[in-house]
Motif scaffolding. Sequence first.
Motif, PDB file in Angstrom:
ATOM      1  N   PHE A 165      43.414  38.811  37.934  1.00 19.65           N
ATOM      2  CA  PHE A 165      42.942  37.420  37.949  1.00 19.65           C
ATOM      3  C   PHE A 165      43.395  36.729  39.221  1.00 19.65           C
ATOM      4  N   SER A 166      42.484  35.958  39.816  1.00 24.00           N
ATOM      5  CA  SER A 166      42.816  35.094  40.940  1.00 24.00           C
ATOM      6  C   SER A 166      41.836  33.938  40.956  1.00 24.00           C
ATOM      7  N   GLY A 167      42.293  32.786  41.426  1.00 28.55           N
ATOM      8  CA  GLY A 167      41.400  31.649  41.555  1.00 28.55           C
ATOM      9  C   GLY A 167      40.315  31.865  42.586  1.00 28.55           C
ATOM     10  N   PHE A 168      40.451  32.915  43.405  1.00 26.69           N
ATOM     11  CA  PHE A 168      39.509  33.136  44.497  1.00 26.69           C
ATOM     12  C   PHE A 168      38.567  34.313  44.260  1.00 26.69           C
ATOM     13  N   SER A 169      38.548  34.866  43.070  1.00 31.20           N
ATOM     14  CA  SER A 169      37.783  36.091  42.839  1.00 31.20           C
ATOM     15  C   SER A 169      36.274  35.921  43.004  1.00 31.20           C
ATOM     16  N   GLN A 170      35.779  34.681  42.888  1.00 24.44           N
ATOM     17  CA  GLN A 170      34.347  34.451  43.095  1.00 24.44           C
ATOM     18  C   GLN A 170      34.039  33.872  44.479  1.00 24.44           C
ATOM     19  N   ASN A 171      35.040  33.801  45.353  1.00 22.10           N
ATOM     20  CA  ASN A 171      34.778  33.346  46.713  1.00 22.10           C
ATOM     21  C   ASN A 171      33.861  34.326  47.430  1.00 22.10           C
ATOM     22  N   SER A 172      33.061  33.814  48.351  1.00 20.24           N
ATOM     23  CA  SER A 172      32.146  34.681  49.096  1.00 20.24           C
ATOM     24  C   SER A 172      32.912  35.758  49.852  1.00 20.24           C
ATOM     25  N   SER A 173      34.120  35.438  50.317  1.00 23.16           N
ATOM     26  CA  SER A 173      34.913  36.422  51.056  1.00 23.16           C
ATOM     27  C   SER A 173      35.307  37.597  50.170  1.00 23.16           C
ATOM     28  N   ILE A 174      35.548  37.347  48.884  1.00 20.83           N
ATOM     29  CA  ILE A 174      35.882  38.419  47.948  1.00 20.83           C
ATOM     30  C   ILE A 174      34.616  39.149  47.504  1.00 20.83           C
ATOM     31  N   LEU A 175      33.566  38.404  47.200  1.00 16.41           N
ATOM     32  CA  LEU A 175      32.316  39.027  46.760  1.00 16.41           C
ATOM     33  C   LEU A 175      31.742  39.929  47.838  1.00 16.41           C
ATOM     34  N   ALA A 176      32.052  39.628  49.110  1.00 17.95           N
ATOM     35  CA  ALA A 176      31.559  40.454  50.211  1.00 17.95           C
ATOM     36  C   ALA A 176      32.131  41.873  50.157  1.00 17.95           C
ATOM     37  N   LEU A 177      33.164  42.087  49.339  1.00 16.62           N
ATOM     38  CA  LEU A 177      33.745  43.421  49.199  1.00 16.62           C
ATOM     39  C   LEU A 177      32.853  44.341  48.373  1.00 16.62           C
ATOM     40  N   GLY A 178      31.812  43.801  47.760  1.00 20.47           N
ATOM     41  CA  GLY A 178      30.867  44.616  47.004  1.00 20.47           C
ATOM     42  C   GLY A 178      31.482  45.229  45.768  1.00 20.47           C
TER      43      GLY A 178
END
Length: 415
Positions: A265-278
């Motif tokens: 869990f992280s508050g940033f898991s839906q950030n575009s920078s994280i989602l860019a990890l595919g």
Amino acid sequence: MKRRQFLTLSGRAGVLAAAASAAPALLTERATAQARSSIRIGMSISSTGPFAHDAQSGGRAIKMWLDDINRQGGLLQRGGRLPVELLIRDDRSDKQLVPRVYESLINDDKVDLVLGPYGSTLTAAAAAVTERYGIFMMGWAVAADTVFQQGYRFIVNGGTTPISRVPDVPVQALKDVGGRVVSTIAVDEPYSEALAGLIKIAAEKRGLRIGTMEKYQRGARDFTISLQKAAAAGTDLLCITSYDSDMIAMLRQMKENDINFPAIFSGFSQNSSILALGADAIGLWGQFNIDPRVHYPVTRGADAAAFLKAYRTTYPSGPDPDINTAVAYAGTTVLGAVIEQAADLSAAALKRAALDLSGKLTVLSGTYAIDETGQQTGFDILVLQNTAGGRDVIAPASVATAKPRYPMLTWAERG
């Protein structure tokens, strides 16, 4: 510091500008602001440093709000509509620079009120200045409860769920799926450390065990030992209370060393920078404030579905909206209502209006409510899980669109 050009936004696109040093000024000079034919709001947005991505994500939503307001002729004040000017400075993610930025906005630019910078660390630095000058500040990304325990009179959290109320949702979700052990990794900053401590409290309150509580210095790059310790403790839910850039490094090191956790869990898991990890982002749990499938009876501004549609129209090739986008739009929507409710633009009148609206205003992320300190008591968080096809709302159970995929895939299973 050398003075550089900056931009006054009044519903038009623009660029960020560098900060200028503040010149000494008397409080009596503030009286001239009330004679202006516009409402002048100052704020800072980071162009560089660890807060830049999140600050600029919020900035895009603030620009949308500004355009919407000025298309309507501005905000109601003193019997008529006044256009809104937004003066933006660059704080470079530097808490030492923030006081000078806000002093300059107050003294040089004669703003009527301010929006806070991104994050609790920078907002706390700004609040010390705005309080000294008697200026109202609407915080949109200030979740640390400690900021509201300093006796400040004129700061309000209009956008963010306080960290004291964040851990209950993901920790309860873990218990619901049978998880038993929670661990945290935090950077040594107030928000991050406080959230890790509150996660521990939430877990122990539910009879769950704490595995490890690791802390690292800002600027660290190797998290392998901390990750291995958490895995060795049998961690079911790893909570990363840090920057998205550090989380990316942690995920890469987990993959390289085949370190697996049933849930992260992280508050940033839906950030575009994280989602860019595919594929590497699939399965992560993240904090969000809005989802078009969760409906609140909105009384001001766009609801979640309308906001997300407008965002994609405004930024068709830009990054996806994230939690910072949502809280920024919520905070500015609340600010607009506060300004129109207030008798004038003095800090006392604006704070009075903010209290008067408490519990009576619903925006896209829920019902706005504050206590006497200005801290938010009304917004709840949603926990979303990334999937191959998008994301699911997995908690609270009362509004969930799917059950958690638990345990998440191991690195070997992802291929």
